[in-house]
Each structure stands twice: as C-alpha cells, then as structure tokens.
Design a protein around this motif. Structure first.
Motif, PDB file in Angstrom:
ATOM      1  N   UNK A   1       0.727  -1.130   0.017  1.00  0.00           N
ATOM      2  CA  UNK A   1       0.328   0.226   0.392  1.00  0.00           C
ATOM      3  C   UNK A   1       0.983   1.645   0.264  1.00  0.00           C
ATOM      4  N   UNK A   2       1.817   1.243   0.537  1.00  0.00           N
ATOM      5  CA  UNK A   2       2.858   2.454   0.857  1.00  0.00           C
ATOM      6  C   UNK A   2       3.507   2.356  -0.367  1.00  0.00           C
ATOM      7  N   UNK A   3       4.046   1.653  -1.145  1.00  0.00           N
ATOM      8  CA  UNK A   3       4.912   2.115  -2.662  1.00  0.00           C
ATOM      9  C   UNK A   3       3.564   2.127  -3.255  1.00  0.00           C
ATOM     10  N   UNK A   4       2.655   1.424  -3.335  1.00  0.00           N
ATOM     11  CA  UNK A   4       1.084   1.964  -4.535  1.00  0.00           C
ATOM     12  C   UNK A   4       1.018   3.433  -4.560  1.00  0.00           C
ATOM     13  N   UNK A   5       1.617   4.102  -2.876  1.00  0.00           N
ATOM     14  CA  UNK A   5       1.264   5.529  -2.870  1.00  0.00           C
ATOM     15  C   UNK A   5       1.748   6.267  -3.098  1.00  0.00           C
ATOM     16  N   UNK A   6       3.193   5.914  -2.261  1.00  0.00           N
ATOM     17  CA  UNK A   6       4.410   6.240  -3.115  1.00  0.00           C
ATOM     18  C   UNK A   6       4.059   6.580  -4.994  1.00  0.00           C
ATOM     19  N   UNK A   7       4.580   6.045  -5.799  1.00  0.00           N
ATOM     20  CA  UNK A   7       4.520   5.598  -7.067  1.00  0.00           C
ATOM     21  C   UNK A   7       2.828   6.182  -8.140  1.00  0.00           C
ATOM     22  N   UNK A   8       1.759   6.668  -6.571  1.00  0.00           N
ATOM     23  CA  UNK A   8       0.718   7.471  -7.641  1.00  0.00           C
ATOM     24  C   UNK A   8       1.339   9.273  -7.253  1.00  0.00           C
TER      25      UNK A   8
ATOM     26  N   UNK B   1      -1.242  -3.166  -9.716  1.00  0.00           N
ATOM     27  CA  UNK B   1      -1.795  -3.601 -11.328  1.00  0.00           C
ATOM     28  C   UNK B   1      -0.977  -1.802 -11.701  1.00  0.00           C
ATOM     29  N   UNK B   2      -1.448  -0.911 -11.729  1.00  0.00           N
ATOM     30  CA  UNK B   2      -1.174   0.339 -11.818  1.00  0.00           C
ATOM     31  C   UNK B   2       0.125   0.822 -10.665  1.00  0.00           C
ATOM     32  N   UNK B   3       0.798   0.268  -9.434  1.00  0.00           N
ATOM     33  CA  UNK B   3       1.843   0.297  -9.032  1.00  0.00           C
ATOM     34  C   UNK B   3       2.916  -0.461 -10.484  1.00  0.00           C
ATOM     35  N   UNK B   4       2.523  -1.538 -10.958  1.00  0.00           N
ATOM     36  CA  UNK B   4       3.552  -1.637 -12.054  1.00  0.00           C
ATOM     37  C   UNK B   4       3.445  -0.812 -12.900  1.00  0.00           C
ATOM     38  N   UNK B   5       2.659  -0.251 -13.370  1.00  0.00           N
ATOM     39  CA  UNK B   5       2.748   0.064 -14.201  1.00  0.00           C
ATOM     40  C   UNK B   5       3.133   1.410 -14.210  1.00  0.00           C
ATOM     41  N   UNK B   6       3.066   2.103 -13.399  1.00  0.00           N
ATOM     42  CA  UNK B   6       4.345   3.457 -12.871  1.00  0.00           C
ATOM     43  C   UNK B   6       5.388   2.451 -12.712  1.00  0.00           C
ATOM     44  N   UNK B   7       5.795   1.964 -12.102  1.00  0.00           N
ATOM     45  CA  UNK B   7       6.740   1.078 -12.225  1.00  0.00           C
ATOM     46  C   UNK B   7       7.707   1.269 -13.572  1.00  0.00           C
ATOM     47  N   UNK B   8       6.910   1.054 -14.680  1.00  0.00           N
ATOM     48  CA  UNK B   8       7.519   0.461 -15.574  1.00  0.00           C
ATOM     49  C   UNK B   8       7.907   1.971 -16.785  1.00  0.00           C
ATOM     50  N   UNK B   9       6.685   2.667 -16.923  1.00  0.00           N
ATOM     51  CA  UNK B   9       7.186   4.053 -16.634  1.00  0.00           C
ATOM     52  C   UNK B   9       8.312   5.059 -16.178  1.00  0.00           C
TER      53      UNK B   9
END
Length: 211
Positions: A79-86, A128-136
């Motif tokens: 959850x934390x990594x996802x928030x940072x990615x967002x 999936x959104x976090x992974x997509x941001x990581x790819x970007x």
C-alpha cells in the motif's frame, strides 16, 4: 487466471522509509496521504486467503499456520509503495491505464475469494497500477528492447530510490527500522514484538495467525 494476474497479488515489497510518528489510526503516512490500519487489515485478509489457497493446492495445509504478522507487513509495504508511485505519477504527468479485469478473471476471483472478491479485485487493479508506474519510470532510463519483466524489475528499484524523497512515516509497531530491515516479529498493535521472536506461527495468538 493467469500466473501473471496471481503474481500481482503478491507484489514484492520495496524499500520503505524512516519509521516515525504516525497520525492516529494510520499505519503509515506519505506526505498528506494516510494509509489507514483498516486498509492494511483488508489487504492482509486477501493475502491470507490467497496464501491458504496456495497451501491447499500444494497440499501443505498441515504444515503449520500462515504468518499473519508477515502478511500485514507485506500489505502495508504494498500500500505504501502504491501511494508513493501514485504521487510520482501525478508529479511527472504519467498517463496510466490499467487493463480492466476480464469477466473470466472476475469469476475466478469470486470463486477463490467469495465475500472478499471485491477487495481482491481492487487489490489486483491497485498493484497492476503500481507495476505500470514502475514500468514508466524504467522506460525513462532503459535501453530500447527491454521487455516488460525487465522494466518492472528496474522500475521497482527506481521506486525504492525515490521513496526517501517523500515525507514518509511508518508506525514502528510494524517492526521495521529506517532501512526496512525487520527488527522484531511485530505487526500486532497489542503484543510486543520481542515476545514473538521464538514463537512458532501455529503457537501464536489466533489474532496473529492467518485464519
């Protein structure tokens, strides 16, 4: 459901940031964004069910309990990594589009998770959104021809490098130090971590097991 979809449920935890004071009721804070304890519990519950499904498929259900403490720590990390990615995506103007789950995927999630199916679907889409941001992130530095798997791995490392730039606080009761090394078998809001260090998972209080 494809192995890729199931793997998304277990998105590997990345580096967090320094532990420190956290707002009441929050497991972690990223800038002005709070990650509530209730969100951690909801995600950990989905991970618990997924872990039990995997154990049953491997016919290992008699080999001991599933560590609920570790699942809560994993849930918070994701959850934390996802928030940072967002927040990174917003700052950099990324246009992130996550493919919608197919009817078949949804049906299988409903079969696997029952009443938790809606939460499982949200979790899959979030990871999936976090992974997509990581790819970007990775595409900004990666050479041409790098495949998506390589981009995800590179992007996760870049996300980890970016996290210290954010104002992050993690509730110290999750047993992580400022380098995200585990310093205690924590994850409970009532049992001191040191008391659990030598306790087998199946011998811990029910609240600390995945059941």
């Amino acid at each position: 459901m494809s192995k890729t979809r199931l793997a998304v449920l277990g998105l590997a935890a990345l580096l967090l940031a320094a532990c420190g004071p956290v707002h009441p009721g929050a497991a972690a804070v990223v800038g002005d964004a709070r990650i509530p304890m209730t969100d951690v519990d909801d995600v950990a519950s989905v991970y618990c069910t997924a872990s039990q499904q995997q154990a049953e498929q491997a016919q290992q259900q008699g080999g001991g309990g599933v560590d609920g403490v570790a699942l809560r720590r994993q849930a918070l990390a994701d959850l934390l990594v996802g928030e940072v990615a967002d927040q990174i995506a917003q700052e950099r103007g990324y246009s992130i589009k996550v493919p919608a789950l197919t009817a078949q995927d949804k049906a299988q999630l409903e079969q696997l998770f029952g009443d938790q199916a809606d939460e499982a679907m949200k979790l899959v889409e979030r990871n999936q959104r976090t992974s997509a941001i990581a790819i970007e992130l990775a595409r900004e530095e990666a050479p041409e021809g790098t495949d998506d798997e390589q981009l995800v791995q590179a992007g996760q490392q870049l996300l980890a490098q970016e996290i210290p730039e954010f104002d992050v606080s993690v509730d110290p009761r999750f047993g992580l130090d400022e380098t995200v090394q585990q310093v205690a078998e924590s994850g409970s809001l009532s049992v001191p971590g040191g008391e659990l260090d030598a306790t087998a998972v199946e011998d811990r209080p029910v609240a600390l097991q995945c059941a």
